[in-house]
Write a protein that holds these residues in place. Structure first.
Motif, PDB file in Angstrom:
ATOM      1  N   PRO A  22       0.801  -1.068  -0.094  1.00  0.00           N
ATOM      2  CA  PRO A  22      -0.164   0.187   0.004  1.00  0.00           C
ATOM      3  C   PRO A  22       0.878   1.454   0.148  1.00  0.00           C
ATOM      4  O   PRO A  22       0.348   2.322  -0.255  1.00  0.00           O
ATOM      5  CB  PRO A  22      -0.839  -0.179   1.413  1.00  0.00           C
ATOM      6  CG  PRO A  22       0.134  -1.107   2.199  1.00  0.00           C
ATOM      7  CD  PRO A  22       0.771  -1.944   1.227  1.00  0.00           C
ATOM      8  N   LEU A  23       2.292   1.144   0.213  1.00  0.00           N
ATOM      9  CA  LEU A  23       2.965   2.231   0.238  1.00  0.00           C
ATOM     10  C   LEU A  23       4.107   2.119  -0.826  1.00  0.00           C
ATOM     11  O   LEU A  23       4.417   1.077  -1.246  1.00  0.00           O
ATOM     12  CB  LEU A  23       3.705   2.656   1.539  1.00  0.00           C
ATOM     13  CG  LEU A  23       2.694   2.774   2.730  1.00  0.00           C
ATOM     14  CD1 LEU A  23       3.690   2.720   4.105  1.00  0.00           C
ATOM     15  CD2 LEU A  23       1.912   3.825   2.787  1.00  0.00           C
ATOM     16  N   LEU A  24       4.426   3.557  -1.205  1.00  0.00           N
ATOM     17  CA  LEU A  24       5.411   3.507  -2.363  1.00  0.00           C
ATOM     18  C   LEU A  24       6.600   4.425  -1.879  1.00  0.00           C
ATOM     19  O   LEU A  24       6.262   5.508  -1.587  1.00  0.00           O
ATOM     20  CB  LEU A  24       4.749   4.028  -3.670  1.00  0.00           C
ATOM     21  CG  LEU A  24       5.734   4.348  -4.902  1.00  0.00           C
ATOM     22  CD1 LEU A  24       6.223   3.041  -5.542  1.00  0.00           C
ATOM     23  CD2 LEU A  24       4.998   5.004  -5.799  1.00  0.00           C
ATOM     24  N   ILE A  25       7.815   3.613  -1.980  1.00  0.00           N
ATOM     25  CA  ILE A  25       9.126   4.587  -1.910  1.00  0.00           C
ATOM     26  C   ILE A  25       9.682   4.757  -3.065  1.00  0.00           C
ATOM     27  O   ILE A  25       9.812   4.078  -4.175  1.00  0.00           O
ATOM     28  CB  ILE A  25      10.051   3.414  -1.199  1.00  0.00           C
ATOM     29  CG1 ILE A  25       9.789   3.701   0.204  1.00  0.00           C
ATOM     30  CG2 ILE A  25      11.436   4.286  -1.329  1.00  0.00           C
ATOM     31  CD1 ILE A  25      10.329   4.622   1.088  1.00  0.00           C
ATOM     32  N   ALA A  41      11.193   9.688  -0.750  1.00  0.00           N
ATOM     33  CA  ALA A  41       9.934  10.047  -0.327  1.00  0.00           C
ATOM     34  C   ALA A  41       9.093   8.835  -0.291  1.00  0.00           C
ATOM     35  O   ALA A  41       9.218   7.943  -0.937  1.00  0.00           O
ATOM     36  CB  ALA A  41       9.322  10.802  -1.651  1.00  0.00           C
ATOM     37  N   LEU A  42       8.078   8.769   0.795  1.00  0.00           N
ATOM     38  CA  LEU A  42       7.197   7.767   0.876  1.00  0.00           C
ATOM     39  C   LEU A  42       5.830   8.169   0.688  1.00  0.00           C
ATOM     40  O   LEU A  42       5.410   8.852   1.230  1.00  0.00           O
ATOM     41  CB  LEU A  42       7.328   7.172   2.421  1.00  0.00           C
ATOM     42  CG  LEU A  42       6.667   5.983   2.743  1.00  0.00           C
ATOM     43  CD1 LEU A  42       6.742   4.840   2.053  1.00  0.00           C
ATOM     44  CD2 LEU A  42       6.751   5.775   4.215  1.00  0.00           C
ATOM     45  N   ARG A  43       4.912   7.298  -0.079  1.00  0.00           N
ATOM     46  CA  ARG A  43       3.842   8.062  -0.615  1.00  0.00           C
ATOM     47  C   ARG A  43       2.642   6.999  -0.420  1.00  0.00           C
ATOM     48  O   ARG A  43       3.103   5.649  -0.600  1.00  0.00           O
ATOM     49  CB  ARG A  43       3.533   8.566  -1.819  1.00  0.00           C
ATOM     50  CG  ARG A  43       4.231   9.575  -2.124  1.00  0.00           C
ATOM     51  CD  ARG A  43       4.170   9.987  -3.689  1.00  0.00           C
ATOM     52  NE  ARG A  43       5.086  11.619  -3.814  1.00  0.00           N
ATOM     53  CZ  ARG A  43       6.409  11.408  -4.116  1.00  0.00           C
ATOM     54  NH1 ARG A  43       6.925  10.488  -4.191  1.00  0.00           N
ATOM     55  NH2 ARG A  43       7.131  12.677  -4.272  1.00  0.00           N
ATOM     56  N   LYS A  48      -0.505  10.821  -1.437  1.00  0.00           N
ATOM     57  CA  LYS A  48      -0.045  11.695  -0.329  1.00  0.00           C
ATOM     58  C   LYS A  48       1.182  11.369   0.347  1.00  0.00           C
ATOM     59  O   LYS A  48       1.786  10.273   0.546  1.00  0.00           O
ATOM     60  CB  LYS A  48      -1.069  11.747   0.866  1.00  0.00           C
ATOM     61  CG  LYS A  48      -1.010  12.659   2.079  1.00  0.00           C
ATOM     62  CD  LYS A  48      -1.950  12.467   2.967  1.00  0.00           C
ATOM     63  CE  LYS A  48      -1.702  13.496   4.237  1.00  0.00           C
ATOM     64  NZ  LYS A  48      -2.842  13.307   5.064  1.00  0.00           N
ATOM     65  N   THR A  49       2.015  12.316   0.357  1.00  0.00           N
ATOM     66  CA  THR A  49       3.521  12.163   0.879  1.00  0.00           C
ATOM     67  C   THR A  49       3.575  11.925   2.463  1.00  0.00           C
ATOM     68  O   THR A  49       2.791  12.750   3.040  1.00  0.00           O
ATOM     69  CB  THR A  49       4.436  13.310   0.791  1.00  0.00           C
ATOM     70  OG1 THR A  49       4.606  13.357  -0.699  1.00  0.00           O
ATOM     71  CG2 THR A  49       5.771  13.033   1.010  1.00  0.00           C
TER      72      THR A  49
END
Length: 319
Positions: A22-25, A41-43, A48-49
């Motif tokens: 569920p999170l993107l680096i 950045a982790l979104r 959303k960041t």
């Protein structure tokens, strides 16, 4: 980014990257002048960041990537929202007398990570525990790592334009060629310089003057400014139109001095610099007329002043 993925897995104890996470680096590395700059950045799934950070270093790229892996792994280990909020299922109650309660079941690990993680130096850094053997990552404020590896010895070659005052009669202009070595913040170069005086005559004598010098220069370099000490030796050559009224046509010149300048990097290899230097002339050059029917030499027509100066602008390549 395989090396970065390996570093994150080493810090976290397992590979936390999943295709359905569920999170993107996102990670990016770019060069800005003489430094490497990294952005993280982790979104979430809505874009959303959730977290962002940045690092910079003038060391090797591997040092920067290792620091990025440490930062990402530490961040993943310290995210409470990744842990499941559902209580662990309990064993059904058994009939009969109940004994003392057993130990509580372990909490679930963060999503994408194993139940049990080794306490690596990243986890110790997140929990505040000391870890003397862990390497320090680059600082997020743009500073260098705590312990940079020794920089290799590099070769330098430079070419520039120079204007001198006091080395020859009047103002002189010419070129400077430099070859040397550089390591860390120090450099040592050997420079050859040729100058031609712009003064067409000296004491009513039509004459052309040239100076050829060789200098050894040792410099201490900062981010933009540098300071140097130098020793120079050479000769000043006088060529009059009437060669019979001259006693001395060339003279050895020796001096020591200091230099102050600034260098602006154009790329990892090329840079431009400007500098100013002052030279104390220990052995001066002397221009003297031929004595008129006398063994006693005539008074000197020109001699080097005690202090000379030079202004230069050039281009340097580093290999």
């Amino acid at each position: 980014m395989s090396f970065l993925r390996e570093e994150v897995a080493r810090v976290a104890g397992a590979d936390p990257f999943r295709d359905d996470a569920p999170l993107l680096i996102s990670a990016r590395i770019e060069r800005q002048g003489a430094e490497l700059v990294a952005s993280l950045a982790l979104r979430d799934g809505q874009g959303k960041t959730r977290w962002a950070d940045g690092f910079s270093t003038s060391s090797a790229c591997e040092v920067l990537v290792a620091g990025m892996g440490l930062a990402i792994g530490t961040r993943l280990l310290g995210m409470p929202e990744q842990a499941s909020r559902e209580p662990a299922p309990r064993e059904p109650a058994q009939e009969g007398p109940q004994g003392p309660p057993g130990p509580a079941p372990p909490a679930q690990a963060p999503q994408g990570l194993p139940r049990s993680l080794p306490l690596t130096h990243a986890a110790r850094a997140a929990s505040g525990s000391p870890d003397r053997g862990a390497p320090a990552p680059p600082t997020s404020s743009g500073g260098k790592p705590t312990a940079d590896p020794a920089e290799p010895l590099r070769l330098e070659a430079g070419l520039g334009a120079t204007v001198g005052l006091g080395i020859t009669p009047g103002i002189a202009a010419g070129t400077t060629l430099a070859v040397g070595v550089r390591w860390s913040a120090w450099s040592v170069t050997v420079e050859g310089r040729g100058l031609v005086s712009l003064a067409p005559e000296v004491a009513d004598i039509d004459i052309s003057t040239k100076a050829f010098t060789v200098a050894t220069v040792a410099c201490r370099r900062g981010h933009l400014l540098f300071g140097c000490g130098l020793g120079t030796v050479g000769a000043v050559r006088f060529v009059p139109q009437d060669p019979w009224n001259m006693r001395v046509r060339s003279k050895t010149l020796f001096g020591i001095g200091a230099r102050l300048g600034s260098a602006w990097p154009l790329s990892d290899r090329w840079s431009v610099h400007g500098q100013v230097e002052a030279i104390w002339i220990v052995e001066d050059a002397l221009l003297r007329r031929q004595g008129e029917g006398s063994e006693t030499p005539a008074p000197p027509s020109w001699s080097s002043p005690p202090l000379a100066a030079a202004l230069g602008l050039g281009l340097t390549a580093t290999y």
